[in-house]
Design a protein around this motif. Structure first.
Motif, PDB file in Angstrom:
ATOM      1  N   LYS A   1       0.993  -1.392  -0.202  1.00 31.54           N
ATOM      2  CA  LYS A   1      -0.055   0.160   0.027  1.00 31.54           C
ATOM      3  C   LYS A   1       0.978   1.309   0.092  1.00 31.54           C
ATOM      4  O   LYS A   1       0.166   2.487  -1.159  1.00 31.54           O
ATOM      5  CB  LYS A   1      -1.256  -0.014   1.359  1.00 31.54           C
ATOM      6  CG  LYS A   1      -1.794   1.167   1.291  1.00 31.54           C
ATOM      7  CD  LYS A   1      -2.874   1.046   2.458  1.00 31.54           C
ATOM      8  CE  LYS A   1      -3.911   2.294   2.702  1.00 31.54           C
ATOM      9  NZ  LYS A   1      -4.442   2.303   3.730  1.00 31.54           N
TER      10      LYS A   1
ATOM     11  N   SER B   1       2.658   1.351  -3.321  1.00 26.27           N
ATOM     12  CA  SER B   1       1.225   2.228  -4.590  1.00 26.27           C
ATOM     13  C   SER B   1       1.306   3.332  -3.995  1.00 26.27           C
ATOM     14  O   SER B   1       0.980   4.394  -5.360  1.00 26.27           O
ATOM     15  CB  SER B   1       0.344   1.031  -3.861  1.00 26.27           C
ATOM     16  OG  SER B   1      -0.977   1.308  -4.917  1.00 26.27           O
ATOM     17  N   GLU B   2       1.059   3.950  -2.989  1.00 25.71           N
ATOM     18  CA  GLU B   2       1.179   5.853  -2.608  1.00 25.71           C
ATOM     19  C   GLU B   2       1.952   5.967  -3.037  1.00 25.71           C
ATOM     20  O   GLU B   2       1.181   7.712  -3.598  1.00 25.71           O
ATOM     21  CB  GLU B   2       0.677   5.547  -0.985  1.00 25.71           C
ATOM     22  CG  GLU B   2      -0.516   5.257  -0.534  1.00 25.71           C
ATOM     23  CD  GLU B   2      -0.346   5.190   0.773  1.00 25.71           C
ATOM     24  OE1 GLU B   2       0.002   5.010   1.575  1.00 25.71           O
ATOM     25  OE2 GLU B   2      -1.447   5.118   1.400  1.00 25.71           O
ATOM     26  N   ARG B   3       3.690   5.869  -3.089  1.00 26.85           N
ATOM     27  CA  ARG B   3       4.102   6.270  -3.396  1.00 26.85           C
ATOM     28  C   ARG B   3       4.016   6.177  -4.604  1.00 26.85           C
ATOM     29  O   ARG B   3       4.626   7.533  -5.837  1.00 26.85           O
ATOM     30  CB  ARG B   3       5.347   5.656  -3.399  1.00 26.85           C
ATOM     31  CG  ARG B   3       5.772   6.048  -1.463  1.00 26.85           C
ATOM     32  CD  ARG B   3       7.141   5.966  -1.240  1.00 26.85           C
ATOM     33  NE  ARG B   3       8.105   6.258  -2.145  1.00 26.85           N
ATOM     34  CZ  ARG B   3       9.559   5.525  -1.588  1.00 26.85           C
ATOM     35  NH1 ARG B   3       9.331   4.448  -1.274  1.00 26.85           N
ATOM     36  NH2 ARG B   3      10.254   7.036  -2.747  1.00 26.85           N
ATOM     37  N   ILE B   4       4.004   5.753  -5.518  1.00 30.03           N
ATOM     38  CA  ILE B   4       3.954   5.517  -6.769  1.00 30.03           C
ATOM     39  C   ILE B   4       3.227   6.374  -7.765  1.00 30.03           C
ATOM     40  O   ILE B   4       3.112   7.182  -8.350  1.00 30.03           O
ATOM     41  CB  ILE B   4       3.672   4.151  -8.101  1.00 30.03           C
ATOM     42  CG1 ILE B   4       4.893   3.507  -7.501  1.00 30.03           C
ATOM     43  CG2 ILE B   4       3.087   3.569  -9.636  1.00 30.03           C
ATOM     44  CD1 ILE B   4       4.976   1.703  -7.742  1.00 30.03           C
ATOM     45  N   ASP B   5       1.454   6.634  -6.327  1.00 30.48           N
ATOM     46  CA  ASP B   5       0.687   7.438  -7.153  1.00 30.48           C
ATOM     47  C   ASP B   5       1.093   9.026  -7.084  1.00 30.48           C
ATOM     48  O   ASP B   5       0.753   9.441  -8.300  1.00 30.48           O
ATOM     49  CB  ASP B   5      -0.484   7.482  -6.739  1.00 30.48           C
ATOM     50  CG  ASP B   5      -1.705   6.191  -6.748  1.00 30.48           C
ATOM     51  OD1 ASP B   5      -1.221   5.319  -7.760  1.00 30.48           O
ATOM     52  OD2 ASP B   5      -2.367   5.087  -5.862  1.00 30.48           O
ATOM     53  N   ALA B   6       1.929   8.983  -6.067  1.00 28.05           N
ATOM     54  CA  ALA B   6       2.763  10.373  -5.756  1.00 28.05           C
ATOM     55  C   ALA B   6       3.330  10.764  -6.938  1.00 28.05           C
ATOM     56  O   ALA B   6       3.362  11.811  -7.469  1.00 28.05           O
ATOM     57  CB  ALA B   6       2.962  10.579  -4.629  1.00 28.05           C
TER      58      ALA B   6
ATOM     59  N   GLU C   1       3.734   9.701  -9.824  1.00 30.66           N
ATOM     60  CA  GLU C   1       3.350   9.722 -11.587  1.00 30.66           C
ATOM     61  C   GLU C   1       1.808  11.467 -11.273  1.00 30.66           C
ATOM     62  O   GLU C   1       1.747  11.588 -12.304  1.00 30.66           O
ATOM     63  CB  GLU C   1       1.755   8.787 -11.599  1.00 30.66           C
ATOM     64  CG  GLU C   1       2.323   7.562 -12.146  1.00 30.66           C
ATOM     65  CD  GLU C   1       1.526   6.558 -11.801  1.00 30.66           C
ATOM     66  OE1 GLU C   1      -0.091   6.407 -11.033  1.00 30.66           O
ATOM     67  OE2 GLU C   1       1.857   5.275 -12.214  1.00 30.66           O
ATOM     68  N   SER C   2       1.629  11.473 -10.499  1.00 34.37           N
ATOM     69  CA  SER C   2       0.662  12.294 -10.098  1.00 34.37           C
ATOM     70  C   SER C   2       2.185  13.982 -10.030  1.00 34.37           C
ATOM     71  O   SER C   2       1.685  15.264 -10.919  1.00 34.37           O
ATOM     72  CB  SER C   2      -0.001  12.786  -9.052  1.00 34.37           C
ATOM     73  OG  SER C   2      -0.874  14.117  -8.848  1.00 34.37           O
ATOM     74  N   ARG C   3       3.028  13.574  -9.472  1.00 35.79           N
ATOM     75  CA  ARG C   3       3.962  15.274 -10.024  1.00 35.79           C
ATOM     76  C   ARG C   3       4.594  14.989 -11.701  1.00 35.79           C
ATOM     77  O   ARG C   3       4.356  16.210 -11.776  1.00 35.79           O
ATOM     78  CB  ARG C   3       5.310  14.074  -8.821  1.00 35.79           C
ATOM     79  CG  ARG C   3       5.010  15.037  -7.985  1.00 35.79           C
ATOM     80  CD  ARG C   3       5.899  14.364  -6.732  1.00 35.79           C
ATOM     81  NE  ARG C   3       6.958  14.945  -6.559  1.00 35.79           N
ATOM     82  CZ  ARG C   3       8.273  15.214  -6.237  1.00 35.79           C
ATOM     83  NH1 ARG C   3       8.719  14.222  -5.602  1.00 35.79           N
ATOM     84  NH2 ARG C   3       9.467  15.923  -6.979  1.00 35.79           N
TER      85      ARG C   3
END
Length: 70
Positions: free
Chosen positions: A5, A8-13, A15-17
């Motif tokens: 988890k 996954s949150e780091r990857i989402d962050a 991707e957002s950046r």
């Protein structure tokens, strides 16, 4: 499961950046393109003014000549 988890949150962050950076880069690219177009237009205007000034200087009366109204 907590580690997955977190990753996954780091990857989402990330991707957002990345999306934000891509948008910023595109905006900067458009701005630079517009500025270069303006610079090119200003260079042409300066060249035209310089040419007109040279022509005016070439057609000017010499300073020792008296104006016609004297």
């Amino acid at each position: 499961m907590s580690e997955v988890k977190h990753l996954s949150e780091r990857i989402d962050a990330l991707e957002s950046r990345l999306m934000y950076q891509d948008d910023t880069i595109e905006t900067l690219n458009q701005t630079i393109t517009e500025q270069w177009q303006q610079i090119d237009a200003l260079k042409r205007q300066i060249a035209a003014v310089s040419e007109r000034l040279s022509e005016a200087e070439a057609n000017a009366r010499p300073p020792s000549e008296r104006p016609p109204h004297y």
